[in-house]
Write a protein that holds these residues in place. Structure first.
Motif, PDB file in Angstrom:
ATOM      1  N   GLN A  35       0.968  -1.113   0.013  1.00 26.58           N
ATOM      2  CA  GLN A  35       0.022   0.087   0.047  1.00 26.58           C
ATOM      3  C   GLN A  35       0.792   1.319  -0.121  1.00 26.58           C
ATOM      4  OE1 GLN A  35      -0.495  -2.565   2.631  1.00 26.58           O
ATOM      5  NE2 GLN A  35      -1.759  -3.518   1.075  1.00 26.58           N
ATOM      6  N   SER A  36       0.511   2.326  -1.002  1.00 24.36           N
ATOM      7  CA  SER A  36       1.240   3.320  -1.056  1.00 24.36           C
ATOM      8  C   SER A  36       0.454   4.679  -1.232  1.00 24.36           C
ATOM      9  CB  SER A  36       2.376   3.311  -2.306  1.00 24.36           C
ATOM     10  OG  SER A  36       1.656   3.246  -3.468  1.00 24.36           O
ATOM     11  N   SER A  37       0.985   5.714  -0.908  1.00 16.09           N
ATOM     12  CA  SER A  37       0.391   7.049  -0.959  1.00 16.09           C
ATOM     13  C   SER A  37       0.652   7.324  -2.390  1.00 16.09           C
ATOM     14  CB  SER A  37       1.015   8.066  -0.155  1.00 16.09           C
ATOM     15  OG  SER A  37       2.527   8.373  -0.372  1.00 16.09           O
ATOM     16  N   ARG A  41       5.058   6.752  -1.586  1.00 11.40           N
ATOM     17  CA  ARG A  41       5.839   6.283  -0.543  1.00 11.40           C
ATOM     18  C   ARG A  41       5.104   5.272   0.065  1.00 11.40           C
ATOM     19  NH1 ARG A  41       8.563  10.480   2.717  1.00 11.40           N
ATOM     20  NH2 ARG A  41       7.063   9.811   4.347  1.00 11.40           N
ATOM     21  N   GLU A  43       3.295   2.916   2.454  1.00 10.81           N
ATOM     22  CA  GLU A  43       2.688   3.069   3.811  1.00 10.81           C
ATOM     23  C   GLU A  43       2.748   1.821   4.417  1.00 10.81           C
ATOM     24  OE1 GLU A  43      -1.137   4.414   2.748  1.00 10.81           O
ATOM     25  OE2 GLU A  43      -0.405   6.693   2.691  1.00 10.81           O
ATOM     26  N   SER A  44       2.368   0.821   3.963  1.00  8.02           N
ATOM     27  CA  SER A  44       2.740  -0.585   4.805  1.00  8.02           C
ATOM     28  C   SER A  44       2.526  -1.591   3.580  1.00  8.02           C
ATOM     29  CB  SER A  44       1.234  -0.828   5.368  1.00  8.02           C
ATOM     30  OG  SER A  44      -0.011  -0.722   4.551  1.00  8.02           O
ATOM     31  N   GLU A  58       4.104  -1.687   8.814  1.00  4.42           N
ATOM     32  CA  GLU A  58       4.315  -0.138   8.406  1.00  4.42           C
ATOM     33  C   GLU A  58       5.385  -0.111   7.531  1.00  4.42           C
ATOM     34  OE1 GLU A  58       4.407  -1.350  11.615  1.00  4.42           O
ATOM     35  OE2 GLU A  58       3.459  -0.189  13.123  1.00  4.42           O
ATOM     36  N   GLU A  60       7.465   2.178   7.247  1.00  2.00           N
ATOM     37  CA  GLU A  60       8.914   2.609   7.759  1.00  2.00           C
ATOM     38  C   GLU A  60       9.559   1.424   8.447  1.00  2.00           C
ATOM     39  OE1 GLU A  60       8.226   6.814   9.973  1.00  2.00           O
ATOM     40  OE2 GLU A  60       6.841   5.458  10.671  1.00  2.00           O
TER      41      GLU A  60
END
Length: 240
Positions: A35-37, A41, A43-44, A58, A60
């Motif tokens: 999953q990305s923005s 980026r 996200e998860s 996550e 990160e």
């Protein structure tokens, strides 16, 4: 210790369908989706764990290492972040003490900044204590796992030497157990190292900084500070 860069969807989309490991070489599951923005980026990441359930991690906590996606343990991720924030807060407080000692800025400017920073440091201390509990909890879990592995090793060895399990089964079982023992031992060692780092950072951050930089004195100020007893003294000669 710097914060890990957030990966982009283009960097990891090709790993979809592959296994994903943790930092200690253990397979956590299979990458199902990312999953990305809108800016790409990550996200998860959703992984399938042993054909049983899906887990979301996550973005990160994901990094690429040796051509593979690797998950950073939650305790290590939180510890790294709080250590970095405490270190930054400590450096900022030293900078504020230096500015305050030089009297270059009015106290009405510096003091509010000091109060705000101290409030942020107090909040970090609370968070640091929470992270220490997380790490200690994980160490406890690892010690339980170590006990289970030791019991499994004892059981398979008894079965093998009593002739109940053949050479092939014994060798395969022992290889899995040795690998598991090494990985959990490495994580335990790593967790204790981070506990030590965190304790040292907390101690440094919350030690009173008593060294204040004093403003340099100008030559004019030095002259004005000459003792009055040495200025304009009158010598009277008395003749007999």
């Amino acid at each position: 210790m710097s914060t890990l860069a957030i990966l982009k969807i283009d960097e990891i989309s090709r790993y979809t369908g592959d296994d994903i490991n943790d930092e200690y070489g253990r397979i956590l599951g299979t990458i199902i989706s990312v999953q990305s923005s809108v800016d790409g980026r990550v996200e998860s990441v959703t992984i399938k764990v042993a054909d049983r359930y899906l887990e979301t991690i996550e973005g990160e906590r994901i990094k690429i290492h040796d051509g593979k996606l690797v998950v950073i343990p939650n305790w290590k991720f939180e510890a790294s972040r709080i250590i970095e924030n405490l270190d930054r807060a400590y450096k900022r407080r030293k900078a504020l003490d230096t500015i305050s000692g030089q009297n270059d800025l009015p106290s009405s400017v510096v003091e509010p900044m000091k109060r705000r920073l101290e409030e942020e440091i107090k909040a970090l201390r609370i968070k640091a204590d929470e992270v220490k509990k997380i790490i200690n909890g994980r160490v406890g879990e690892i010690e339980d796992e170590e006990l289970k592995v030791a019991k499994a090793i004892a059981t398979i060895e008894i079965s093998y030497f009593s002739g109940e399990v053949g050479e092939k089964g014994y060798t395969q079982s022992m290889n899995h157990l040795r690998k598991l023992k090494e990985s959990i031992s490495e994580e335990k060692r790593n967790a204790k190292e981070y506990l030590e780092k965190l304790d040292k950072t907390i101690q440094l951050t919350f030690t009173e900084n008593k060294e204040v930089v004093k403003p340099k004195e100008s030559e004019e100020n030095k002259i004005s500070q000459v003792p009055q007893s040495n200025q304009g003294s009158l010598i009277v000669k008395i003749q007999g």
